[in-house]
Scaffold this active site. Sequence first.
Site, PDB file in Angstrom:
ATOM      1  N   LYS A  69       7.953  -9.294   7.074  1.00  0.00           N
ATOM      2  CA  LYS A  69       7.723  -7.854   6.917  1.00  0.00           C
ATOM      3  C   LYS A  69       7.820  -7.080   8.241  1.00  0.00           C
ATOM      4  CE  LYS A  69       5.133  -8.131   2.653  1.00  0.00           C
ATOM      5  NZ  LYS A  69       4.052  -7.630   1.821  1.00  0.00           N
ATOM      6  N   ASP A 105       3.596  -1.355  -0.350  1.00  0.00           N
ATOM      7  CA  ASP A 105       2.417  -2.190  -0.637  1.00  0.00           C
ATOM      8  C   ASP A 105       1.141  -1.348  -0.756  1.00  0.00           C
ATOM      9  OD1 ASP A 105       3.679  -4.682  -0.736  1.00  0.00           O
ATOM     10  OD2 ASP A 105       3.516  -4.975   1.424  1.00  0.00           O
TER      11      ASP A 105
END
Length: 289
Positions: A69, A105
């Site tokens: 990420k 997220d």
Amino acid sequence: MKQSPSYFAIIGDPVSHSLSPAMHNAAFKSLKLPYAYGKIALAKRQLPSFFKGFAESGLLGINVTVPHKENVLKYLDRLSPEARLIGAVNTVQLSKGKLIGHNTDGAGYVKSLWSESKWKPSGKKIVILGAGGAARGIVTALSLAGAKEIIIANRTPKKASRLAQELRVKLKETKWLACSLEEADLLEAFERADLLVNTSSGGMQGNALPPLPLQALPKKALVADIVYRPAQTPLLKAAKAKKLKTQGGLGMLLHQGALAFEIWTGKKAPLAAMKRALNRALKDSASPR
Ligand code: ATR
């Protein structure tokens, strides 16, 4: 020969257990979109050639999972404001030949709190367990959604203080505090919490969290875990036994996926179809092989 761009994928290491393909393929099918979603296992050393070939690969977008990420940031042309604040990307969109990084997220988590528990962050006091990547995404989104106070409680208190200090500078509307997982610290934090979220890997696979003073939480507090396997984590079981409201982690997976879908397609995500597919895939993956 150049393929027509009609693919999506999740990249990570490992990715074999990802439920994202089931969820996104169900969404494409439900809206009759001519797309397919797969999994690509990539080691860090493979990222340069993967991104070099992206435009020619036929991929329109990707999801990014552990451990990439942050690793992918340097290959992207632009970042959304949220991805920049969080410093991590879980969704990449190919738009007019440019790679744009997003982070859905945290925003997905905030959406899941509303859709599952009718819970809104505005004006609320929140305790987060953990100070890693997952915590960073979630607390950033909770702050952007109006949280009044966020206490980051971590096994290594120094890491919590560092994150709180960084966010204090970037997100001034929220009061940022940090503490350890010691009972005395937690008691004080829990007494005024509207929401407790476990983002730490404590509680997973025999990696136990220390005992938490859940009795100190107000009766109306919501207790949440971002883990979805198992659905009933030890924390959620303990909270239920104390008659507190609880929320598991599957909603976060669903809503981060729905937001990614909307970024890629410009269409409203078919949430019911995605949720059905997730539950089915989860059940299948839990069956003995
Ligand atoms: P993620 O990206 O999932 O957040 P991470 O960045 O590795 O993963 O962070 C894991 C978090 O879980 C950390 O906050 C870690 O605490 P430390 O900073 O002290 O390492 C926390 N964690 C892991 N195991 C734990 C345990 N048994 N009890 C409490 N916290 C734990």
